[in-house]
Structures are given as C-alpha cells and as structure tokens.
Enzyme design. Structure first.
Site, PDB file in Angstrom:
ATOM      1  N   HIS A  33       1.001  -1.275  -0.275  1.00 13.74           N
ATOM      2  CA  HIS A  33      -0.014  -0.196  -0.149  1.00 13.74           C
ATOM      3  C   HIS A  33       1.392   0.831   0.400  1.00 13.74           C
ATOM      4  O   HIS A  33       0.556   2.093   0.376  1.00 13.74           O
ATOM      5  CB  HIS A  33      -0.560   0.115   1.382  1.00 13.74           C
ATOM      6  CG  HIS A  33      -2.353  -1.010   1.247  1.00 13.74           C
ATOM      7  ND1 HIS A  33      -3.297  -0.971   0.280  1.00 13.74           N
ATOM      8  CD2 HIS A  33      -2.353  -2.096   1.364  1.00 13.74           C
ATOM      9  CE1 HIS A  33      -3.857  -2.008   0.391  1.00 13.74           C
ATOM     10  NE2 HIS A  33      -3.503  -2.854   0.658  1.00 13.74           N
ATOM     11  N   GLY A 124      -3.988 -12.577  -4.091  1.00 17.28           N
ATOM     12  CA  GLY A 124      -3.211 -11.312  -3.653  1.00 17.28           C
ATOM     13  C   GLY A 124      -1.450 -11.770  -4.864  1.00 17.28           C
ATOM     14  O   GLY A 124      -1.271 -11.065  -4.551  1.00 17.28           O
ATOM     15  N   SER A 128      -4.768 -10.104 -11.429  1.00 17.31           N
ATOM     16  CA  SER A 128      -5.670  -9.204 -13.169  1.00 17.31           C
ATOM     17  C   SER A 128      -4.407  -8.273 -13.613  1.00 17.31           C
ATOM     18  O   SER A 128      -4.568  -8.070 -15.044  1.00 17.31           O
ATOM     19  CB  SER A 128      -6.676  -8.159 -12.220  1.00 17.31           C
ATOM     20  OG  SER A 128      -5.734  -7.051 -11.084  1.00 17.31           O
ATOM     21  N   ASP A 173       1.633  -3.980  -9.362  1.00 22.89           N
ATOM     22  CA  ASP A 173       1.420  -5.230 -10.330  1.00 22.89           C
ATOM     23  C   ASP A 173       2.291  -5.223 -11.221  1.00 22.89           C
ATOM     24  O   ASP A 173       2.513  -5.961 -11.714  1.00 22.89           O
ATOM     25  CB  ASP A 173      -0.292  -5.759  -9.608  1.00 22.89           C
ATOM     26  CG  ASP A 173      -0.074  -5.113  -8.282  1.00 22.89           C
ATOM     27  OD1 ASP A 173       0.858  -5.464  -7.516  1.00 22.89           O
ATOM     28  OD2 ASP A 173      -1.435  -5.185  -7.943  1.00 22.89           O
TER      29      ASP A 173
HETATM   30  C1  GLA Z   1      -2.971  -4.730  -4.401  1.00 24.52           C
HETATM   31  C2  GLA Z   1      -2.877  -2.846  -6.432  1.00 24.52           C
HETATM   32  C3  GLA Z   1      -1.411  -2.677  -6.177  1.00 24.52           C
HETATM   33  C4  GLA Z   1      -0.802  -2.708  -4.399  1.00 24.52           C
HETATM   34  C5  GLA Z   1      -1.200  -3.963  -3.283  1.00 24.52           C
HETATM   35  C6  GLA Z   1      -0.878  -3.838  -2.408  1.00 24.52           C
HETATM   36  O1  GLA Z   1      -2.096  -5.716  -5.306  1.00 24.52           O
HETATM   37  O2  GLA Z   1      -3.366  -3.791  -7.145  1.00 24.52           O
HETATM   38  O3  GLA Z   1      -1.313  -0.947  -6.874  1.00 24.52           O
HETATM   39  O4  GLA Z   1      -1.724  -0.987  -4.248  1.00 24.52           O
HETATM   40  O5  GLA Z   1      -2.651  -4.381  -3.633  1.00 24.52           O
HETATM   41  O6  GLA Z   1       0.517  -3.351  -1.901  1.00 24.52           O
END
Ligand code: GLA
Length: 384
Positions: A33, A124, A128, A173
C-alpha cells in the site's frame, strides 16, 4: 506452462492457430500500500501466470474465451468501437486494455483469443495485472506501428483498473509482471519509476506463500484507504508545500496535524509512512545479507497492515502469529489484503516442519486447508 490444451482449444474454436504470450503473477517482499502513495515497493515476477493465444481476425470484433471459466461464462465478444463495457467482469480487463491502447494511438483491430492461467484465484498475486499485461504485450506486438514502451504498458494496465474495473490501484503489480527478472526482486520507486534489480537467493532460506484461501477481491475498501491517504496529504501540505504524497511526509509532520484528523485516517497514514521506511531498511539489509532485519521488517509490515491499515483477517493473523512463534524469520500478509496469502521467509532447517504444523493447526481452527506454494522468481511478460 503446458500450452497444448490451449492450442487445441483455440484450433477448435477458431479453426486456426495464433501467437502465444505469457504474463506472470507477482509476489512482493515488502512495501504494501505504498505504491499509490508514491513510495517504494519490492516485488518480483513468479513462474505462475496467464498464457494467451491470440490472432488478428480481420474483423471489427474481439472474440475471447476464458478457458478456465465455467462454460456459460467462458465467451465474450465486443465490437472494436463499442463504448460500453462487456458484462463479464473478466472481460472488462481486456476491453479496458484495448480502449487504453486506442487512446494512446494504437490502431487495435479485431482479434481472436483464448487464455488460461495457473494463478490461484483471490490469492493476492495479482492475476488481474497478468491478464492486462498478457493482452497489452500481445496487442502492442501485433497492432502497434510505434511500439509502446513497458513503462507505458504498465500505466495502461493501471488505467484499465481505474477506468474499467473500479480499483484505484497503484502501479506495482503491472510493473512487476512486465519488468520481472529471474531470481531478482525489483526495488521500484513508484514516484519516478526508477528501479533497481536486487538478486535474491537467500542462502539457507526458502520464500514460501501460504494461501489462507480466504478469497479477496479489491474494491471499495481498497479505494477508501487510498482516499484516507489523500486526505492526510491535504492536511500536511497546508504546512509543508513540498508534500504532495505520503512519500514526502514524516511522522513529525503527521503528528502536527493529528488533532485535525480522523483517527482512522491517522492510523492509515502512520502505517504508510513507516512502511516506506521499512522498504528502504530492507534494501540495505539485503545488501548486507542481514535476514534478521529483513524478517523483523516483514513482521512489522504484517502487524501494521493488521492493526493500523486494517486489511488483514483472522486467518492471516493466525498464520503470521504462528510463524513468529515457530521461528520463521519473517511473515506477513501480501498484496492488497482482506484475504489471500502470507509471504514467509523460512529458515531451510525448519521449513518442512513449520509448513506441516501451519497446515494442520490452520485446518483445525478454520475448517479448511491452506495451500502452500514455493516461490520461483521468474521473468516478466513475453512472447513464447
Ligand atoms: C494491490 C494493488 C497494488 C498495491 C497492492 C498493495 O495489489 O493492485 O497496486 O497497492 O494492492 O500493496
């Protein structure tokens, strides 16, 4: 990844064959985050991901099969100049990528595609971003006269999430899945997009994911946290004109405005400011091979995410506590949170015993088995 089933499926549906592309999922050692706060992250691409077979079809429509979906949700088509989103959620990622590429001048034409993946759903690990990237890399290759560079491809994936999928995510990501390199983590500065590869083969340790199998999908709660951060920046910047994200803020600056802030916003901002520091500490510790510190920082992240950012859940807290108790170096919830995996830095000597214990105790407590994945850090998105 085995591609013969994909080839057979594609040939059955479209009567020809296309080109193959792959985009990986990602892990993140630390820096959670922080990306949408212009801070630092430390992700890497993995060997799991999405493979797509794609071929231009000479028409004005896009026809796609998601091989892993139930039959009635497997197929969508949309017209190239269609403005409205398709009604399957998975298809919005592909639709969004097409629209974002067209906005940047790429003349996308009709194509046929089939894709399949081996990223555990809701883990997680960012399936996507893998989906966005496998399509953006392929469409760039097939249709763009002036090739879009990978920095912009990452932004295309991020804009797709923002504009077509309702998640105001950062860039980690998409970046990790595009820039991944074998056996390396990437230290990414999300403000400047400067990045550095960190060879990561920790002698005597294994990096293991334990999936709570609590499915997470990011949406409102994720976006609310981003808004909290933005509100705090607004307050701090009244006193400090140089601050336009939490990346530039310090704990002292945050304390100055504490009285004006909602308690929740305060805690969230505190977590982010401390997390940015933790990433930098981990980078230095990795250079020195100091895994004690790396591990300590990971636990720091976990409890910050749990108590201050409140994106953990009982199952993930249980796994992190157990790890702490059994001498795992570091363990924490990975990715957006609200479910998914913990990432664990486990001394080789206790790896098997710990994993066995975690699976047994978790299953007893929560009534379902967690899944365990050994991490293999691999290359970024590519044509196969
Ligand atoms: C998701 C979001 C990323 C990032 C993470 C937390 O994966 O797509 O951009 O904010 O949460 O680190």
């Amino acid at each position: 990844m085995e591609t013969s089933n994909l080839n057979i499926f594609f040939a059955e549906k479209f009567g020809c064959s296309g080109s193959l592309y792959f985009a990986p999922a990602r892990i993140n050692l630390i820096g959670e985050h922080t990306d949408y706060n212009n801070g630092f992250v430390m992700p890497g691409a993995v060997d799991k991901g999405i493979t797509a077979e794609i071929c231009a079809n000479g028409l004005d429509i896009v026809r796609v099969y998601a091989m892993d979906m139930p039959a009635e949700q497997q197929y969508i088509e949309f017209a190239i100049n269609q403005e409205s989103k398709p009604n399957q959620h998975w298809a919005c990622y592909i639709f969004g990528v097409c629209r974002e590429m067209m906005k940047r001048g790429v003349e996308i034409k009709g194509f046929d595609a089939v894709f399949t993946g081996n990223i555990p759903a809701g883990s997680g690990m960012s399936s996507s971003a893998a989906l966005e990237n496998v399509f953006s890399v392929a469409l760039n290759d097939i249709f763009a006269d002036n090739k879009i560079d990978r920095f912009e491809l990452a932004k295309i994936g991020q804009a797709t999430e923002h504009n077509y999928c309702g998640v105001k995510c950062g860039i980690m990501d998409q970046f990790a899945s595009l820039f991944g390199k074998k056996d390396c983590l990437i230290r990414l500065d999300c403000k400047t997009l400067e990045y550095e590869y960190f060879p990561f083969k920790p002698e005597g340790y294994r990096l293991t994911l334990i999936n709570s199998c609590v499915k997470h999908s990011l949406g409102t709660e994720y976006n609310e946290r981003r808004e909290s951060c933005e509100r705090v920046v607004e307050h701090i910047s009244r006193n400090h004109s140089g601050v336009d994200s939490l990346r530039e803020a310090t704990i002292d600056m945050l304390l100055e405005v504490k009285a004006e802030l909602d308690e929740t916003d305060f805690s969230r901002a505190k977590y982010v400011i401390e997390e940015t520091e933790r990433v930098l500490t981990v980078c230095n510790s990795l250079k020195e091979g100091d895994y004690d510190t790396v591990g300590r920082m990971m636990f720091g992240t976990h409890w910050g995410l749990s108590k201050e950012y409140t994106v953990s859940c009982d199952e993930l807290d249980f796994l992190a506590s157990l790890a702490e108790e059994y001498g795992v170096k570091g363990s924490r919830v990975m990715g957006g949170g609200f479910g998914g995996c913990t990432i664990n830095l486990i001394p080789e000597s206790i790896h098997d015993a710990f994993v066995e214990k975690a699976v047994t105790l978790f299953s007893e407590k929560f009534g379902h088995k967690p899944e365990v994945y050994e991490i293999v850090i691999g290359e970024g998105a590519r044509k196969l």
